[in-house]
Design an enzyme around this catalytic site. Structure first.
Site, PDB file in Angstrom:
ATOM      1  CB  CYS A 175      -0.863  -0.010   1.328  1.00  0.00           C
ATOM      2  SG  CYS A 175      -1.934  -1.442   1.523  1.00  0.00           S
ATOM      3  NE  ARG A 198       5.109   1.690  -1.518  1.00  0.00           N
ATOM      4  CZ  ARG A 198       5.804   1.743  -0.174  1.00  0.00           C
ATOM      5  NH1 ARG A 198       7.173   2.282  -0.490  1.00  0.00           N
ATOM      6  NH2 ARG A 198       5.401   1.157   0.588  1.00  0.00           N
ATOM      7  CD1 TRP A 211       0.032  -5.928  -3.304  1.00  0.00           C
ATOM      8  CD2 TRP A 211       0.060  -6.573  -1.305  1.00  0.00           C
ATOM      9  NE1 TRP A 211       0.796  -7.108  -3.221  1.00  0.00           N
ATOM     10  CE2 TRP A 211       0.659  -7.539  -2.000  1.00  0.00           C
ATOM     11  CE3 TRP A 211      -0.087  -6.593   0.086  1.00  0.00           C
ATOM     12  CZ2 TRP A 211       1.038  -8.861  -1.486  1.00  0.00           C
ATOM     13  CZ3 TRP A 211       0.552  -7.899   0.872  1.00  0.00           C
ATOM     14  CH2 TRP A 211       0.840  -9.131  -0.281  1.00  0.00           C
ATOM     15  CG  ASN A 245       0.491   2.498   3.496  1.00  0.00           C
ATOM     16  OD1 ASN A 245      -0.650   2.411   2.891  1.00  0.00           O
ATOM     17  ND2 ASN A 245       1.494   3.020   3.047  1.00  0.00           N
ATOM     18  N   GLY A 246      -0.610  -0.670   6.570  1.00  0.00           N
ATOM     19  CA  GLY A 246      -0.088  -1.805   7.456  1.00  0.00           C
ATOM     20  C   GLY A 246      -1.324  -2.726   8.084  1.00  0.00           C
ATOM     21  CD  GLU A 261      17.838 -13.021  -6.751  1.00  0.00           C
ATOM     22  OE1 GLU A 261      17.183 -13.604  -5.852  1.00  0.00           O
ATOM     23  OE2 GLU A 261      17.401 -12.081  -7.314  1.00  0.00           O
ATOM     24  CE  LYS A 297      14.619 -11.339  -9.294  1.00  0.00           C
ATOM     25  NZ  LYS A 297      15.228 -10.804  -8.212  1.00  0.00           N
ATOM     26  CD  GLU A 327      10.541 -11.439  -7.601  1.00  0.00           C
ATOM     27  OE1 GLU A 327      11.737 -11.487  -8.098  1.00  0.00           O
ATOM     28  OE2 GLU A 327      10.079 -10.886  -6.907  1.00  0.00           O
ATOM     29  CG  HIS A 365      19.888 -37.218  -2.921  1.00  0.00           C
ATOM     30  ND1 HIS A 365      20.111 -38.321  -2.543  1.00  0.00           N
ATOM     31  CD2 HIS A 365      20.992 -36.588  -3.360  1.00  0.00           C
ATOM     32  CE1 HIS A 365      21.346 -38.584  -2.435  1.00  0.00           C
ATOM     33  NE2 HIS A 365      21.975 -37.391  -2.851  1.00  0.00           N
ATOM     34  CE  LYS A 385      12.206  -2.589  -5.541  1.00  0.00           C
ATOM     35  NZ  LYS A 385      12.969  -3.726  -6.132  1.00  0.00           N
TER      36      LYS A 385
END
Ligand code: AGP
Length: 609
Positions: free
Chosen positions: A2, A27, A74, A99-100, A482, A486, A489, A505, A604
Site C-alpha cells: 500500500c 510498489r 495491496w 498502510n499496515g 535467485e 526472478k 516473479e 535424491h 516492492k
C-alpha cells in the site's frame, strides 16, 4: 504494498495526489482512491486496477480542493474491490487512508458494531476511521481524537486523516509502517515513500516510530510517542539518484540491469584503496571486524539469497561460522546466540516488516552489534541498526530486484574481506589479489551484460514452458535460487532451484523432454561434478541451458543451449553469473507479455507481515 499520499496546499491538490499515486505504482497495488476536501465536504473516487482507472474517473467527474489524501491498496483483508479501496469513511465527513495491518481489528469491529457503526468494507482499516469518529464524540479536536483512537490499535500503521470543515489541517501518524513529511512553501505533504512527492518537494522529514503529525499549510508539528513536540531534522533529497525515469529502456528492470556496472563502482567507491579494503567503510566503530567470532545473517527473498552467497565467502575467507535465515522464521523462534556474534541484516528497502522485527528482537539477544547492509539511507532499518553499510544502488523501481542484489553481494564481499583481514586470516598477497579482483568487477559485469542479445534469443525457447529447474553448486546454488525466483516473479513460470548434487535424491523424477534445466557453470573445482549432474539430466531428455565460463568445454549441441560468460576470478563468479539469469528472466517475461515492472500479486517493499 500500500502507498499513501496526502497534501494541504494553496492550490488544487488533485493532480499532485494522482501524480503521487503514479509514482507509487512500482510498489505493487491492486486498487486506488483519492479523497478531496473542499467547501462542499469530503468527496472521493476509488477504482480497481491501475491508477489510470482512477485518473479516468477524475476526467469524467473532476474533484477539486486544496487538501486531500490518496492511496494505492495491496489487498490483505478483503478482495481488491472499490468497496475495499481506500479512503475509508466514517459517516460522510471523516476519511482515512492506511498502510499496515491492524491485528486486533476483529475485536474492535465487534465493539464498534455494538456502538452502532455500520461497516461498508471487509478491511481491517475501516475500524480506525470509526474509532476516530467515535473519539470525536467526546473529544472534538481532530488531532487529540486521532491520538486517543490510536491507543486502541495493535499492529502496524501509517495513516492520514481528513475531516470535513477542517480545511486547514491534515493529521497523519506512523507506527510500524514508514511515513515521510514533504516540506513545501505554504504547502506541506505526507507520503509513505519520498519518491511519491519528488514532483513537489525535495525536502523531507522522516517520521519516527509512534509519531503523530499535524500539517497545516505553513506549519508542521510532530508529536513523539510520549506526546512531546519534537523538532525533526529536514533532509534534502539528492536528485542525482532519482530513478523515476525509464530513459531509453522499455522497462525499469532492464534499465536497472544495465546500471549495474555503474552502481557496483559506486558501492566500491571510498571502500577500497589500491590494495586494501578500508575498515573506515563501517564507520568509526569498526572494532567488531576483529572481535566477531560468529555471524547470523537474516533477510527475506532476494536479500536472503545474497546472504546465502556471503556464507561461502565468510567461512572461506574469514574462517568463522556463519548462518543465514529468512527473517519471518528467525523472528518466531528461540535463537541461541554464541558469544561475540554479529547480527547482519540485508534489505534493499530497509522497510521489510519481518527483517525489521527480527532486528528489533536481536537487539535484546546479546549480539556484539547489529549491522545493516541496505540500499535506502533514510530507511527504518538504517536508522535503528547500530552500524550500516549502504549499497548505493540508487532507487530500484522494478519489483524484481536486480541491481540491489549485485550491490548487496559487493558490500558483502567487502565485509567478508574486511573481517578476514582484521582477524589475521588473509595474507597481504591474498588481500591485494581480492581487492584487484574487486576493482575489475564493474567491467566484468559490463562484459556479461553484453551477452544481452544472445540471451534474448535463448529466451524464446521458454515461450510455452510451464516449469523450469535451476541447478548450481557451491555459491552458485544461491545464484540458481535467485535465478528461479526472478523467473517465477515476472514470467509466472513455476521454477525450482537445487544444488546440482541433490538432483538424484528426488527432483530428477521431474526431468523429461519438456523440462528446461538452467545452470550457471563457472570454470572452478566443482565443474566436473556439475558436468556429471548435467549428464544425468541429458540422459533423461532434459533440455539444458548452460551459462558457462570460457574453457569449461561446453558447446552448442542437440538439447544443449550454451552461452559463454566472461572469465572472472573465482570469488566474483556469483556476482557476474547472476547477470545472464537476470537477462533471461527479463526476456522470457517480455516474450510472455507479463507486466515486467509490476508483476501480479507482488509489492516492492513488503511492509506487512
Ligand atoms: C526480489 O525480487 C523480491 N521482490 C523480494 O524477494 C525482496 O527481495 C524481498 O521482499 C526483500 O526485500 P528487501 O530487500 O527490501 O528487504
Amino acid at each position: 504494498m500500500c502507498g499513501i499520499v496526502g497534501a494541504i496546499a494553496q492550490r488544487n491538490v488533485a493532480k499532485i495526489l494522482l501524480e503521487g499515486l503514479s509514482r507509487l505504482e512500482y510498489r505493487g497495488y491492486d486498487s486506488s482512491g483519492v479523497a478531496i476536501n473542499n467547501e462542499v465536504g469530503v468527496r472521493a473516487h476509488r477504482a480497481v486496477g491501475k491508477v489510470q482507472a482512477l485518473k479516468d474517473k477524475f476526467e469524467s467527474a473532476p474533484l477539486d480542493g486544496k487538501m486531500g489524501i490518496a492511496h494505492t491498496r495491496w489487498a490483505t483483508h478483503g478482495k481488491p474491490t472499490e468497496e475495499n479501496a481506500h479512503p475509508h469513511f466514517s459517516g460522510d465527513d471523516l476519511a482515512l487512508v492506511h498502510n499496515g495491518i491492524i491485528e486486533n481489528h476483529e475485536t474492535l469491529r465487534r465493539n464498534l458494531i455494538e456502538l452502532g457503526y455500520e461497516f461498508r468494507s471487509q478491511t481491517d482499516t475501516e475500524v480506525i476511521v470509526h474509532l476516530i469518529h467515535n473519539a470525536l464524540k467526546t473529544e472534538p479536536d481532530l488531532l487529540q481524537a486521532v491520538k486517543n483512537a490510536l491507543k486502541h490499535l495493535h499492529g502496524a500503521f501509517a495513516i492520514a486523516v481528513t475531516l470535513n470543515h477542517e480545511n486547514d489541517r491534515l493529521i497523519a501518524a506512523r507506527k510500524g509502517s514508514p511515513l515521510v513529511v514533504g516540506v513545501g512553501i505554504e504547502e506541506n505533504f505526507v507520503a509513505s515513500d519520498q519518491l511519491a512527492l519528488l514532483h513537489v518537494t525535495d525536502q523531507f522529514i522522516f517520521l519516527e516510530e509512534g509519531d503523530v503529525v499535524e500539517l497545516t499549510r505553513d506549519q508542521i508539528t510532530v508529536f513523539d510517542a510520549n506526546d512531546q513536540v519534537q523538532e525533526r531534522p529536514i533532509s534534502v533529497f539528492n536528485h542525482h539518484v532519482d530513478a523515476s525515469d525509464k530513459g531509453e529502456f522499455r522497462h525499469y528492470m532492464l534499465k536497472e540491469i544495465y546500471e549495474q556496472p555503474k552502481v557496483i563502482a559506486a558501492c566500491l567507491e571510498g571502500r577500497i584503496s589500491e590494495d586494501r579494503v578500508l575498515t573506515s567503510s563501517f564507520g568509526a566503530d569498526s572494532a567488531f571486524l576483529k572481535d566477531v567470532e560468529n555471524i547470523h545473517i537474516v533477510a527475506c527473498g532476494t536479500s536472503y539469497h545474497a546472504g546465502m552467497v556471503a556464507k561461502y565467502w565468510i567461512e572461506e575467507l574469514a574462517n568463522i561460522p556463519c548462518s543465514v535465515e529468512v527473517a519471518s522464521e528467525y523472528r518466531y523462534r528461540k535463537v541461541a546466540v554464541p558469544k561475540k556474534s554479529l547480527f547482519l541484516t540485508l534489505s534493499q528497502s530497509g522497510e521489510t516488516a519481518d527483517t525489521l522485527a527480527a532486528m528489533r528482537m536481536a537487539k535484546g539477544l546479546g549480539y556484539l552489534t547489529t549491522l545493516a547492509i541496505c540500499n535506502v539511507p533514510s530507511s527504518t532499518l538504517v536508522r535503528e541498526s547500530d552500524l550500516t553499510l549502504l549499497t548505493r544502488a540508487g532507487t530500484e523501481i522494478g519489483v524484481a530486484s536486480t541491481k540491489a542484489f549485485t550491490t548487496q553481494l559487493t558490500a558483502l564481499l567487502i565485509t567478508s574481506i574486511a573481517i578476514a583481514a582484521e582477524k589475521g586470516e588473509l595474507s597481504d598477497d591474498k588481500h591485494t589479489a581480492l581487492v584487484h579482483a574487486l576493482r575489475s568487477l564493474p567491467s566484468y559485469v559490463d562484459a556479461a551484460i553484453k551477452q544481452d542479445s544472445a540471451i534474448k534469443l535463448v529466451s524464446e525457447h521458454f515461450a510455452n514452458k510451464h516449469n523450469a529447474l535451476f541447478l548450481g553448486r557451491g555459491p552458485m546454488f544461491p545464484i540458481a535460487l535467485e535465478g528461479a525466483l526472478k523467473l517465477k516473479e515476472i514470467s509466472y513460470i513455476h521454477a525450482e532451484a537445487y544444488p546440482a548434487g541433490e538432483l538424484k535424491h528426488g527432483p530428477l523424477a521431474l526431468v523429461d523432454e519438456t523440462m528446461p534445466i538452467i545452470t550457471v557453470a563457472p570454470n572452478n573445482q566443482m565443474l566436473d561434478k556439475l558436468k556429471s549432474n548435467l549428464q544425468e539430466v541429458r540422459a533423461r531428455g532434459g533440455e539444458l541451458f548452460v551459462f558457462g565460463a570460457k574453457e569449461t568445454g561446453f558447446a552448442q549441441a542437440e538439447g544443449i543451449h550454451y552461452n559463454e560468460i566472461p572469465w572472472v576470478e573465482e570469488v566474483l563468479e556469483p556476482i557476474v553469473h547472476t547477470i545472464p539469469l537476470q537477462l533471461l528472466s527479463y526476456h522470457v517475461a517480455v516474450v510472455k507479455g507479463t507486466d515486467v515492472d509490476q508483476p501480479r500479486n507482488l509489492a516492492k517493499s513488503v511492509t506487512v507481515e
